[in-house]
Write a protein that holds these residues in place. Structure first.
Motif, PDB file in Angstrom:
ATOM      1  N   ARG A 170      74.121  10.634  85.448  1.00  9.33           N
ATOM      2  CA  ARG A 170      73.214   9.777  86.688  1.00  9.33           C
ATOM      3  C   ARG A 170      72.895   9.999  87.838  1.00  9.33           C
ATOM      4  N   GLU A 171      72.511  11.368  87.991  1.00  8.04           N
ATOM      5  CA  GLU A 171      72.126  12.247  89.496  1.00  8.04           C
ATOM      6  C   GLU A 171      72.790  11.400  90.837  1.00  8.04           C
ATOM      7  N   MET A 172      74.441  11.311  90.402  1.00  9.75           N
ATOM      8  CA  MET A 172      75.247  10.667  91.888  1.00  9.75           C
ATOM      9  C   MET A 172      76.128  11.427  91.335  1.00  9.75           C
ATOM     10  N   PHE A 219      77.505   8.930  96.767  1.00 10.43           N
ATOM     11  CA  PHE A 219      75.863   9.704  96.929  1.00 10.43           C
ATOM     12  C   PHE A 219      74.679  10.101  95.707  1.00 10.43           C
ATOM     13  N   ASP A 220      73.378   8.769  96.282  1.00 14.30           N
ATOM     14  CA  ASP A 220      72.521   9.801  95.512  1.00 14.30           C
ATOM     15  C   ASP A 220      72.125  10.688  95.581  1.00 14.30           C
ATOM     16  N   VAL A 221      71.840  11.927  94.473  1.00 11.88           N
ATOM     17  CA  VAL A 221      71.591  13.058  95.241  1.00 11.88           C
ATOM     18  C   VAL A 221      70.388  13.309  93.999  1.00 11.88           C
ATOM     19  N   SER A 222      69.648  12.283  94.437  1.00 11.16           N
ATOM     20  CA  SER A 222      68.809  12.484  92.685  1.00 11.16           C
ATOM     21  C   SER A 222      67.072  13.446  93.106  1.00 11.16           C
ATOM     22  N   ASP A 223      67.052  13.245  94.388  1.00 13.95           N
ATOM     23  CA  ASP A 223      66.458  14.119  95.144  1.00 13.95           C
ATOM     24  C   ASP A 223      66.115  14.976  95.815  1.00 13.95           C
ATOM     25  N   LEU A 224      68.046  15.170  95.998  1.00 14.21           N
ATOM     26  CA  LEU A 224      67.904  16.516  96.626  1.00 14.21           C
ATOM     27  C   LEU A 224      67.377  17.672  95.781  1.00 14.21           C
ATOM     28  N   GLU A 225      67.577  19.125  97.125  1.00 13.26           N
ATOM     29  CA  GLU A 225      66.902  19.886  96.221  1.00 13.26           C
ATOM     30  C   GLU A 225      68.713  20.944  96.213  1.00 13.26           C
TER      31      GLU A 225
END
Length: 583
Positions: free
Chosen positions: A276-278, A286-292
């Motif tokens: 779930r991109e966490m 942490f929400d890491v959906s926008d991380l490079e």
């Protein structure tokens, strides 16, 4: 400061060494004293250090001679007579007697014949085939000893829940009393209520970590400081290690979730988060959906939870999962589907169906046990003393004629009691699964608990058939402590819990969660397997005196580890429904 469990341990050792030295009668007296000291609700050492030695007069089985030894131990940390006995028999008696079939007498004989003092000595003698040459032993006995050494080493490193959790409660009470502590809780296996634990883990939320650490290592109960630093410290209280970790308040929830475990649960939960991109760790969710992809680190991403443990699960769209369920046995899927059980709680328990009195190996009268049950607020109570049979210590079981006499005695006391009293018996399940009670006795009783006490080395297939035979017997209401295990002492029977649960469901026989902290039998995974087949569960204390009725605490949490809900447990039922089940 010595805990009740530590003091009791010295007298258990006393009893073992006396038995190893072929002393009669005294070992039983010391074991009785040890059991009563262990179960006493007040910290004995505290009272003695305050000058109140009269507290020992309140403890059944603790006479003048034993009292003086208790005081000596509290004041000096040793007992001269015990030290002399240790010098005479320098045996690691606790380690060696953890091997199934090796009791104190056997340990004493092996010391006298072969000079065996430690598990290493025992292993070397077994490998050299020296044990089978000792009179009374043989190749099979030697093989069994050899096979049991690994088990003995493993369990020797773990503490019983019933010994460690009271210390954990004391740790929490101390920490809660510190002004700098905002929140505190135990973590690790003790928070998941495992039957045995490695050490006590505690977690504190504070902005003054070093101050809390300093107070912790200076606590009056500390026997030794193992290590300390700005964020964590370890001490020893009696024989138990206590590890403390301090975190900032905003990370308390994430740290509590992380350090509670289990490892398998945390891995599964982290994988659920990744999908779930966490990202989850001890510092938060942490929400890491926008991380490079190149961005790494424990605290990278948009932190969305961490102050509370419930928030860590909520960040994943999950309800909070009770610690007892966190073993990666389907709890995350159940949470996601809204299928988590409403777990049984201590306040749901209306009574206890398995306890003992002075008629067999208990320490008090029928009336005293019933009065104690009534004082606990129970609606019903069952006396289930031992019937005659193999495996009953000291031949304390009742023959049929005495069982009938006891039924009359129970009925007489019950007539004046404020609660419903069931006249029962703990029958013995023999090697073939039979219980050996006459029809006259069966007809006279309200409840029959059938338990294994012997032939505990059967293979899994034979053991399963044996237990199924017992639950298929229409006279049997409850199958008591099904495996016969004694934690840190013997592993007991291995059996198919699913097959047993299916048979119990079909024949209307409850499977017991025995709350004695030395048993906790059935255990969590076995309870879960049995419940999935529809088997009813009974949580009982196997109490031998009024104070051990409090063992219900351990049984309830063990049943919770097996996903038990109130409706699954016959001790929570209305009296009318329970009577119908028993008859």
């Amino acid at each position: 400061m010595a805990t009740n469990a530590e003091i009791a341990g010295r007298f258990e050792e006393f009893a073992d060494l006396l038995e190893a030295d072929d002393v009669e009668y005294k070992p039983r007296a010391y074991r009785r004293a040890a059991e009563n000291i262990q179960a006493h609700p007040v910290p004995i050492a505290d009272r003695i250090e305050d000058g109140d030695e009269e507290i020992l007069d309140e403890i059944d089985g603790v006479g003048d001679a034993i009292s003086s030894k208790v005081v000596e131990y509290v004041e000096t940390g040793s007992i001269e007579e015990l030290e002399e006995l240790r010098a005479e028999l320098p045996i690691d008696i606790a380690d060696i007697t953890r091997i199934e079939g090796v009791g104190p007498k056997t340990a004493g004989k092996l010391y006298r014949e072969l000079g065996i003092e430690t598990l290493d000595d025992l292993e070397a003698a077994a490998e050299a085939s020296e044990i089978q040459a000792v009179k009374g032993f043989g190749p099979k006995t030697e093989e069994n000893i050899r096979d049991g050494i690994e088990f003995a080493r493993e369990v020797g490193q773990r503490q019983l829940l019933g010994e460690a959790r009271p210390l954990a409660d004391d740790v929490l009470a101390f920490l809660e009393g510190l002004e700098a502590v905002e929140r505190c809780e135990v973590a690790g296996s003790i928070r998941r209520w495992r039957a045995t634990i490695g050490d006590v883990d505690a977690l504190v939320a504070t902005d003054a970590g070093e101050e809390v650490i300093e107070s912790f290592v200076d606590w009056d109960s500390v026997d030794a400081e193992i290590e300390s630093g700005p964020e964590k410290a370890s001490i020893r209280v009696g024989e138990i290690r206590v590890d403390l970790r301090v975190v900032v308040p905003g990370e308390f929830g994430s740290a509590l979730q992380y350090f509670t475990g289990s490892k398998d649960h945390n891995v599964a939960l982290r994988n659920y988060a990744i999908d779930r991109e966490m990202k989850l760790n001890e510092y938060g969710a942490f929400d890491v959906s926008d991380l490079e992809d190149a961005e790494t680190g424990q605290r990278v991403g948009d932190r969305v939870a961490g102050e509370t443990e419930a928030g860590m699960y909520d960040a994943l769209g999950l309800p909070w999962i009770p610690p007892e369920l966190r073993e990666d046995r389907g709890e995350i899927e159940a949470a996601a589907n809204g299928d988590l059980p409403e777990l049984v709680a201590r306040e749901d328990i209306r009574g206890d169906l398995h306890s003992h009195t002075e008629w067999s190996d208990g320490n008090t009268s029928i009336e005293a046990m019933i009065d104690a049950a009534a004082e606990m607020g129970y609606e019903f109570y069952g006396v289930a003393d031992h019937a005659e049979g193999p495996g009953i210590v000291g031949g304390m079981g009742l023959p049929d004629t005495e069982i009938l006499e006891q039924v009359e005695a129970i009925r007489e006391v019950a007539a004046a009691a404020d609660i419903e009293v069931f006249a029962g018996i703990e029958a013995n399940v023999d090697a073939e699964g039979e219980i050996g009670l006459s029809k006259e006795v069966i007809d006279a009783l309200d409840v029959i608990v059938a338990s294994t006490h012997s032939a505990l080395d059967q293979d899994a297939e034979t053991a399963t058939e044996r237990l199924i035979t017992a639950v298929e017997n229409p006279a049997v209401d409850v199958l008591g402590h099904p495996s016969g295990r004694m934690l840190n002492e013997r592993s007991g029977l291995d059996f198919d819990a699913t097959a047993l649960g299916s048979a119990a469901a079909e024949h209307g026989t409850a499977l017991e969660v025995n709350s004695n902290p030395r048993r906790l039998d059935l255990w969590g995974s076995a309870v879960q397997a049995a419940l999935e087949e529809g088997a009813p569960i009974s949580i009982n204390t196997d109490a031998h005196q009024p104070s051990t009725l409090e063992y219900m605490r351990w049984g309830v949490h063990t049943a919770r580890r097996g996903w038990a809900e109130p409706a699954d447990v016959i001790n929570t039922w209305e009296l009318e429904d329970l009577r119908e089940f028993l008859h």
